[in-house]
Design an enzyme around this catalytic site. Structure first.
Site, PDB file in Angstrom:
ATOM      1  N   GLY B  46     -53.727  36.118   9.881  1.00  0.00           N
ATOM      2  CA  GLY B  46     -53.207  34.881  10.455  1.00  0.00           C
ATOM      3  C   GLY B  46     -53.858  34.491  11.765  1.00  0.00           C
ATOM      4  O   GLY B  46     -53.660  33.378  12.243  1.00  0.00           O
ATOM      5  N   CYS B 255     -44.353  18.119 -17.338  1.00  0.00           N
ATOM      6  CA  CYS B 255     -45.662  17.455 -17.404  1.00  0.00           C
ATOM      7  C   CYS B 255     -45.772  16.663 -18.709  1.00  0.00           C
ATOM      8  O   CYS B 255     -45.460  17.184 -19.781  1.00  0.00           O
ATOM      9  CB  CYS B 255     -46.780  18.497 -17.331  1.00  0.00           C
ATOM     10  SG  CYS B 255     -48.410  17.856 -17.792  1.00  0.00           S
ATOM     11  N   CYS B 258     -48.731  18.596 -21.013  1.00  0.00           N
ATOM     12  CA  CYS B 258     -48.595  19.962 -21.535  1.00  0.00           C
ATOM     13  C   CYS B 258     -47.150  20.456 -21.562  1.00  0.00           C
ATOM     14  O   CYS B 258     -46.870  21.527 -22.074  1.00  0.00           O
ATOM     15  CB  CYS B 258     -49.472  20.926 -20.746  1.00  0.00           C
ATOM     16  SG  CYS B 258     -48.802  21.344 -19.124  1.00  0.00           S
ATOM     17  N   CYS B 280     -49.706  17.534 -14.688  1.00  0.00           N
ATOM     18  CA  CYS B 280     -50.118  18.649 -13.847  1.00  0.00           C
ATOM     19  C   CYS B 280     -51.294  18.254 -12.959  1.00  0.00           C
ATOM     20  O   CYS B 280     -52.237  17.610 -13.430  1.00  0.00           O
ATOM     21  CB  CYS B 280     -50.592  19.836 -14.692  1.00  0.00           C
ATOM     22  SG  CYS B 280     -49.308  20.614 -15.647  1.00  0.00           S
ATOM     23  N   CYS B 286     -53.269  22.858 -17.180  1.00  0.00           N
ATOM     24  CA  CYS B 286     -52.738  21.844 -18.088  1.00  0.00           C
ATOM     25  C   CYS B 286     -53.547  21.824 -19.393  1.00  0.00           C
ATOM     26  O   CYS B 286     -52.982  21.825 -20.486  1.00  0.00           O
ATOM     27  CB  CYS B 286     -52.795  20.481 -17.413  1.00  0.00           C
ATOM     28  SG  CYS B 286     -51.841  19.203 -18.233  1.00  0.00           S
TER      29      CYS B 286
END
Lengths: 287, 297, 238
Positions: B46, B255, B258, B280, B286
C-alpha cells in the site's frame, strides 16, 4: 484537588522540592504529578532573542496565563511548549495519561502529532488556522474522533451535536460550513473541535483576540465553564489582563523574552511588584 | 495449455520489428530500476514507492505507469491479457496488447484463466484470480488523500504517521450531505491494516476482489511516478463506518446476454427511444458464459 | 549594456574565418558577467554543483533550482507565457530587464545504458534568455540585482523570456519575498507545466470511462431515490 487548590499549592514551598525530581524522570511517587515542567528554556531566532531562561510548572486542572505586550516572547514560548519548533536551550517535560514523561524538544514528529490529537488542543487566535473551512461544522468536530479511531457515524454525529450545544451553536448548523458562521461561532467551533477528544492540556493563543467585546465576554464565560467542568489544564497567551484575570489561576508576566513576575492572578494584578507589571496593570485601570 | 489468442501474430510482428527494440521496449537498467521500486512496494503493501518513470510512446494518462510495470516484469514465456473497462477490445486495451506483441513478441490472450499478467484499466476480471497471476493496474491519481489535502509534502507525512482522520472526514461529509457514502469508484481501501490506498478508478464493485487475493497486484502511476502493490493474500478493507458499512453495487436484473447475476453490468442504450439493456462489462466472462449456454443441451 | 557586446562583435570581426568558413569561433563573454564583476549581480552556482536529472529521478519537493530549470525547459510555452504575464500584472511582481538574449546550436549526446558510451545524435537550436530583476539587499546586505534564467528548445524568444521570468518568480523564497501568485508556487508550477503530462492527462478523457460512469449513474439514482423517499416520508408526517 480543585484548580484553585492546585494554584495555591504552587505557591507553597513544597512544590519546589517536588518539581526538582522531574527532569531526571524519577518523580516522587507521593507527589501530585506535574503535567508540564519547563526548565531554563531559551530560544533565539538567529541572533534575535525569542525568550530566555523560562522555568515553570503546570499542574493538572490549572490555567496558567502568559501575559505581556506583543513582542514579549509569549507566543514564542507557547509554540515551544507545543513542540512546534525546538528551543535553543533548556528542557520541557510533559507527562502523558499513562504517566510517561516526554521531553518536548526531542519528540519524534509521530509522537508529537499523536499528542496533538489525543492529549493536547491548540486554539488559534484566527479560527481559520484551526478549522477546515470547507468541511461542515460536524465534520470539523468529528475529525479528531475519527483520527483517534472512532468508526461509528451515529456516535460521531451525537458527539458533534453534543459539542455544538455545549458551545452554544444551534444544532441545525451542524452541516453548514464554518465559512457561513460568524466570527464568534467559528471560535466556539474551534474550541469544540479541540475539546471533543477530551484533551488534558490546551494551548490557547489570544482566543478572544479577534472578537467584539460583547462576543468576547460570552466566549470567556463559556471557556471558564468548560475549563472547570473538564478540569482542563490550559496555557493561555493573552495581552489582555482582563481575560487573564477571568480565566487564569496563575500568571506569568513576560517582557523582552523574560519572566519579570509570576504568582497567583489576583496577587499579581492587585499587588504588582515589578515596575513593568505595575505599568501594565495601571494602563488597564486607566483604560 | 495452448492459448487461443494471437501468438502467431505476436511472433510475426516480433520477427519483423522487435530487432529495433530491447525486449519489452525499455532498456535493462530502467527495468532494474522499476523492479527495485516494485520490490519496495511489495515489501510495504500500500505504500507509494517513487520511481524514475520514463516517457513511453503513448500519452500520460493512457496507461504509461501500467505499461512500464508490465514491461519490467514481462518474461518471454508469459502470456499477457489487457483490458480496459473490463473489455479486451476497447482502444486502450487493443493498443497496449499490440504494443507488447510487437516489442516483446509475447503471446497475448483474452482468456483471464490463461493469462500470466493482466494489465487493466478500471476493472478486475469476474473470474477469480489464481496464484501466480499478476494484475497490473493503470493508475491516474495514486494519492487517496489528495482531495482532502492538496500538498504532496503533507500527504506523505500523513501516510508516514498513519494520520488518516481526514480520510474519514470525507466519508462523514458524504453521509451528512447525501445520506450515504457517495463514492462509487476509486473507493479508498486500507491495505494490510496500515496504508490507505487508492485502488485506481475501479468501480467499488471490484474492491472485495482485492482482499486476500491469491494474485500479486501491482499499481503503476506514470505521470505521478509512483508504484504500489498488494502482495498475494493481503488484507484489503474498504473504508467505512460501522453503521454505514461498505456495500458494492448490485443489479436487480441479470446480464441480458449471458444471464450472469454476479457480474458488473454496463447500461447500453439500444435505440433512439432510450431503451436500455444491461450487459456484463467483462467481455471474456460474458462471452464464455454465452458460449457455454449455447453449447449446453 | 549594449556596448560590451558591440565591442565583442568588433573583435570577432577581426578574427579570420577558419577553414570551414565559420565567421565566429571565439568565446563570447556574457553581458551579465560585467555586472557580476562589479558586484551588482551575485554569481550563479558554480559548475562543481552536479545537477539532478528530472528524466531519471521523480520530481520531489522542495525542488532545487537545477530541477526547477529542467522542468521549466520542458514546460509548455503557453503555460510559461501565461504565468510570466501573471507576474507582470501583479500576481507576484518581478519586473525584468533583458540581460541577454541569444540563440545557438548545441550538439546532443546520448549514452545508451546498454552501450555505456556517448553517441552523438544531432544538433539542436536553443534560445537563451537571462533577465535582470529587481534588486534585493538591505539589513546589512549590499543592494544587488537578481536574475532569472531561460533556456528553451528551438528559436523561441517568447518562451525563453517567459521561462526566465517564471524562474525568477519561483525564487521568491530565496529573496524573502511574499508569495502572492501562482507563478511563485513551485508545487503549482512544476506539477502543471509539463505539456506531455498535461496534454496526455487532459486528453485521456477521450478514452472510454463507461464503467466508472455507470457506477456514478447508479449512485446518483440511488441518492435521488433516497432523498425523494425522505421527502415523501416527511410529507406524510405532516
Amino acid at each position: 484537588m480543585t484548580a484553585a487548590q492546585a494554584a495555591e499549592r504552587l505557591c507553597s514551598a513544597t512544590c519546589v522540592a517536588r518539581s526538582a525530581s522531574i527532569p531526571d524522570g524519577t518523580p516522587d511517587p507521593d507527589a501530585e504529578p506535574i503535567l508540564l515542567s519547563v526548565r531554563g528554556v531559551s530560544h533565539y531566532y538567529g541572533a534575535r532573542l525569542g525568550c530566555r531562561d523560562i522555568s515553570f510548572e503546570l499542574w493538572p486542572g490549572e490555567v496558567l496565563g502568559i501575559v505581556g505586550e506583543s513582542g514579549s516572547g509569549k507566543s514564542t514560548l507557547l509554540n515551544l511548549l507545543a513542540g512546534r519548533f525546538p528551543s535553543s536551550a533548556g528542557s520541557i517535560h510533559y507527562r502523558d495519561r499513562e504517566g510517561v514523561l516526554h521531553e518536548i524538544n526531542s519528540l519524534t514528529e509521530a509522537v508529537r502529532r499523536r499528542l496533538l490529537r489525543t492529549e493536547w488542543g491548540f486554539v488559534h487566535q484566527n479560527p481559520r488556522d484551526g478549522l477546515r473551512m470547507r468541511v461542515s461544522g460536524g465534520g470539523n468536530i468529528g475529525e479528531r474522533l475519527m483520527a483517534c479511531g472512532s468508526r461509528h457515524y451515529g456516535n460521531i454525529r451525537r458527539a458533534a451535536l453534543d459539542w455544538l450545544a455545549r458551545v452554544e451553536i444551534a444544532a441545525d448548523r451542524i452541516d453548514d460550513r464554518p465559512l457561513s458562521y460568524s466570527g464568534g461561532m467559528q471560535q466556539r467551533l474551534q474550541i469544540a473541535r479541540n475539546l471533543v477528544s477530551s484533551p488534558r492540556l490546551v494551548f490557547m493563543d489570544e482566543p478572544t483576540g479577534g472578537l467584539d467585546v460583547s462576543v468576547q465576554a460570552k466566549l470567556l464565560d463559556l471557556l471558564r465553564q468548560l475549563v472547570r467542568q473538564l478540569r482542563l489544564s490550559v496555557v493561555l497567551v493573552t495581552h489582555d489582563l482582563a481575560v487573564a484575570r477571568l480565566l487564569a489561576h496563575r500568571l506569568i508576566v513576560m517582557r523582552r523574552g523574560e519572566i519579570v513576575e509570576s504568582g497567583l492572578s489576583d496577587q499579581v494584578l492587585d499587588d504588582p511588584q515589578h515596575a513593568y507589571t505595575q505599568l501594565l496593570v495601571s494602563s488597564i485601570l486607566q483604560g | 495449455m495452448m492459448p487461443q489468442a494471437t501468438y502467431e501474430t505476436g511472433k510475426r510482428l516480433a520477427g519483423r520489428n522487435a530487432v529495433s527494440y530491447n525486449f519489452a521496449y525499455l532498456d535493462e537498467q530502467t527495468k532494474r530500476m522499476i523492479r527495485r521500486s516494485i520490490l519496495k512496494a511489495v515489501a510495504i503493501p500500500g505504500y507509494q514507492a517513487p520511481f524514475g518513470g520514463r516517457e513511453m510512446p503513448m500519452p500520460y494518462g493512457w496507461g504509461t505507469g501500467g505499461i512500464q510495470v508490465s514491461a519490467a516484469i514481462l518474461g518471454r514465456e508469459d502470456i499477457l491479457k489487457v483490458i480496459d473497462q473490463g473489455s479486451d477490445d476497447t482502444t486502450n486495451a487493443v493498443s497496449i496488447r499490440a504494443f507488447f506483441a510487437r516489442v516483446a513478441g509475447v503471446r497475448t490472450t483474452t482468456a483471464t484463466a490463461e493469462a500470466d499478467i493482466i494489465q487493466t484499466r478500471h476493472r478486475i476480471p469476474e473470474q477469480p484470480l489464481r496464484e501466480g497471476q499478476i494484475m497490473v493496474y493503470q493508475v491516474p491519481i495514486p494519492e487517496p488523500l489528495r482531495r482532502m489535502e492538496p500538498s504532496e509534502t503533507e500527504t506523505r507525512a500523513m501516510h508516514a504517521l498513519e494520520e488518516y482522520g481526514a480520510m474519514h472526514v470525507k466519508l462523514y461529509e458524504d453521509i451528512a450531505r447525501h445520506g450515504d457514502i457517495a463514492t462509487s469508484f476509486d473507493y479508498p481501501v486500507l491495505v494490510n491494516k496500515r496504508y490507505v490506498m487508492s485502488p485506481s478508478p475501479l468501480p467499488k464493485f471490484d474492491n472485495p476482489k482485492m482482499d486476500q487475493c491469491p494474485a500479486l497486484q501491482l499499481f503503476g502511476a506514470g505521470r505521478e511516478k509512483r508504484i504500489y502493490a498488494i502482495p498475494p493474500y493481503t488484507s484489503v478493507r474498504s473504508l467505512d463506518f460501522e453503521d454505514y458499512p461498505f456495500t458494492a453495487q448490485h443489479w436487480d436484473k441479470p446480464c441480458a446476454i449471458c444471464g450472469a447475476t454476479d457480474s458488473y453490468l454496463d447500461e447500453i442504450i439500444t435505440d433512439d427511444a432510450g431503451t436500455r439493456m444491461f450487459v456484463c462489462s467483462d467481455t471474456d466472462y460474458c462471452g464464455r458464459r454465452a458460449a457455454e449456454k449455447r453449447s449446453a443441451p | 549594456m549594449a556596448a560590451p557586446a558591440e565591442d565583442a562583435a568588433q573583435n570577432n570581426a577581426e578574427v579570420p574565418p577558419d577553414e570551414e568558413g565559420d565567421a565566429f569561433t571565439g568565446v563570447c563573454p556574457k553581458v551579465l558577467g560585467f555586472l557580476e564583476k562589479e558586484g551588482l549581480l551575485p554569481p550563479e552556482a558554480g559548475e562543481d554543483v552536479f545537477p539532478g536529472d528530472l528524466t531519471r529521478q521523480p520530481l520531489e519537493l522542495p525542488a532545487g533550482r537545477d530541477i526547477r530549470l529542467q522542468n521549466l525547459a520542458r514546460a509548455d510555452e503557453g503555460v510559461l507565457l501565461a504565468l510570466a504575464y501573471s507576474t507582470q500584472r501583479g500576481f507576484g511582481s518581478t519586473h525584468p530587464f533583458t540581460g541577454e538574449m541569444r540563440m545557438g546550436e548545441v550538439e546532443v549526446f546520448f549514452t545508451p545504458e546498454e552501450l555505456g558510451f556517448p553517441v552523438l545524435v544531432g544538433e539542436v537550436t536553443l534560445t537563451e534568455c537571462e533577465s535582470v530583476n529587481q534588486f534585493t539587499g538591505g539589513k546589512g546586505r549590499p543592494a544587488s540585482f537578481t536574475r532569472g534564467y531561460g533556456l528553451v528548445f528551438g528559436e523561441s524568444e517568447r518562451k525563453a523570456v517567459s521561462m526566465a521570468i517564471v524562474d525568477r518568480a519561483l525564487r521568491a523564497g530565496e529573496f524573502d519575498e511574499e508569495e502572492r501568485g501562482p507563478a511563485q508556487n513551485a508545487e503549482f508550477v512544476l506539477y502543471h507545466s509539463d505539456n506531455v503530462e498535461a496534454s496526455g492527462f487532459v486528453q485521456h478523457i477521450k478514452l472510454p470511462h463507461y464503467v466508472d460512469f455507470q457506477a456514478e449513474l447508479a449512485l446518483v439514482r440511488a441518492l435521488r431515490g433516497k432523498s425523494e423517499k425522505d421527502r415523501n416520508d416527511a410529507a406524510s408526517d405532516i
